[in-house]
Design an enzyme around this catalytic site. Sequence first.
Site, short mmCIF file in Angstrom:
data_model
loop_
_atom_site.label_atom_id
_atom_site.label_comp_id
_atom_site.label_asym_id
_atom_site.label_seq_id
_atom_site.Cartn_x
_atom_site.Cartn_y
_atom_site.Cartn_z
N GLU A 294 0.82 -1.21 0.00
CA GLU A 294 0.00 0.00 0.00
C GLU A 294 0.86 1.27 0.00
OE1 GLU A 294 -3.57 -1.68 2.83
OE2 GLU A 294 -1.84 -0.74 3.80
N CYS B 201 0.54 32.88 11.86
CA CYS B 201 0.87 33.58 13.10
C CYS B 201 1.30 32.58 14.16
CB CYS B 201 -0.31 34.39 13.57
SG CYS B 201 -0.76 35.60 12.34
#
Length: 440
Positions: free
Chosen positions: A288, A359
């Site tokens: 996978e 920020c």
Amino acid sequence: MGPDTLQMDERHRLSIGGVRVADLAEEYGTPLYVMDEVTMRRRLQAFARLLAETEIPTRLVYAGKAFLCEAMAGWLKPFGVGLDVVSGGELYTALAADYDPAKIVFHGNVKPAAELRYALKAGVGQIVVDSLSELQSIEQEAAALGVRARVLLRLTPGIDAHTHAFIRTGQFDSKFGFGLADGIGDEAIKSALDLPHVDLLGFHAHIGSQILEAEPFLADAEALLEYALKWYRQLGYWPHVLDIGGGFGVRYAEEDHPPDLRPVFRQIATAMRKMTPSEAQVPELAIEPGRSIVGEAGVTLYRVAVVKRVPGGKRYVAVDGGMGDNIRPALYQAVYQARLDGKAVDGPVSEFTVAGRYCESGDILMPSVRLPEPATGDLLVTLATGAYNYSMASNYNRIPRPAVVLVADGKASVWVERESWADLTRRDRPYAAASTPNDV
Ligand code: LLP
């Protein structure tokens, strides 16, 4: 590192998939995720070839969590590969692209009942079971719908891969799967064999992500085989599928050297043949990969907003994106490389810290990177951002998420549109005045 089609012309202008990054930025704005079709196709085909060479039954399954949108699912379809999903949302995306449900594998350590029902109704090919209680829920939901659930049991074989602790999953005390140390696995397999609406297809183990060694994958397969043999002797059950998960590392920095996987797949196939009881069939080997298909195919384009020197001499380059489109440096101390469009890589360089616009002091995309002299307005191209960047993006600071475009044969096509400010408030409801005024 970076997409196979990344090129620089005589004026140091960069292009990907035959399209200049400056043109992409002009047309689609920045920050921008760009995916290179050639790189994704080559990586997928390379895994397909590796599996074919093992000459045992195999299945290639792409792990959608690395990067998924409708167009990605649509792009994958013709390859006939499987698709891992880990939520109702990923499943919905795959089905919206008409992905064959039989090729979908449903993962996750928490699958809410409604999502299990959705997956069973849709007829997903496999559900990877993570706990005993989930096994019971699957039985209940399948019984209520009158269907049978095809399941793999996710086992944690005690393999400690050398990768960041946050993306390591194979150790016994992981939150994922059935730990094999305390007999919990034994209970799970007996229960799965007994439940009337559950078909046990086999076993699964995923040991971690961004693994830059080959040996842990062999150890993973051998551990699964040893447990399978133990249960075969006890219960007469032999699996049809052994899924060793994903986690194949990619190149983010010069010092990353992904291993050649060919020898290890050969060894896994040999072990599978050797350890299969003579009266049983060699199980299907499933893998996978997520990151290793899309990681190096993707780049992110940013516009340099600010270049400044702070006391102490450190030089910052601040760009118009950051942790909202790439949380990996903040979360895993992930390292990225960058190029400046139109500027020579082999000329004079100095050290810079590339900061994002969010920020947050921790919003640093690259703590220390050597770049030619940057200027406001330059295009900064971050390499190998195709995996877990778009898929982990957020709207922190109410900043819209970037668009995703695919480049191929000198053309770009939009895979995901850029979010707008209006998208950010679309589900907001206006404040309804309370009946009593708020005194402050
Ligand atoms: N299969 C299972 C069961 C998984 O849990 C994962 C990843 C994969 C396959 C695909 O692994 P890959 O080939 O992409 O390494 N957000 C982290 C990565 C988390 C991976 C979780 N599981 C990051 O940005 O590095």
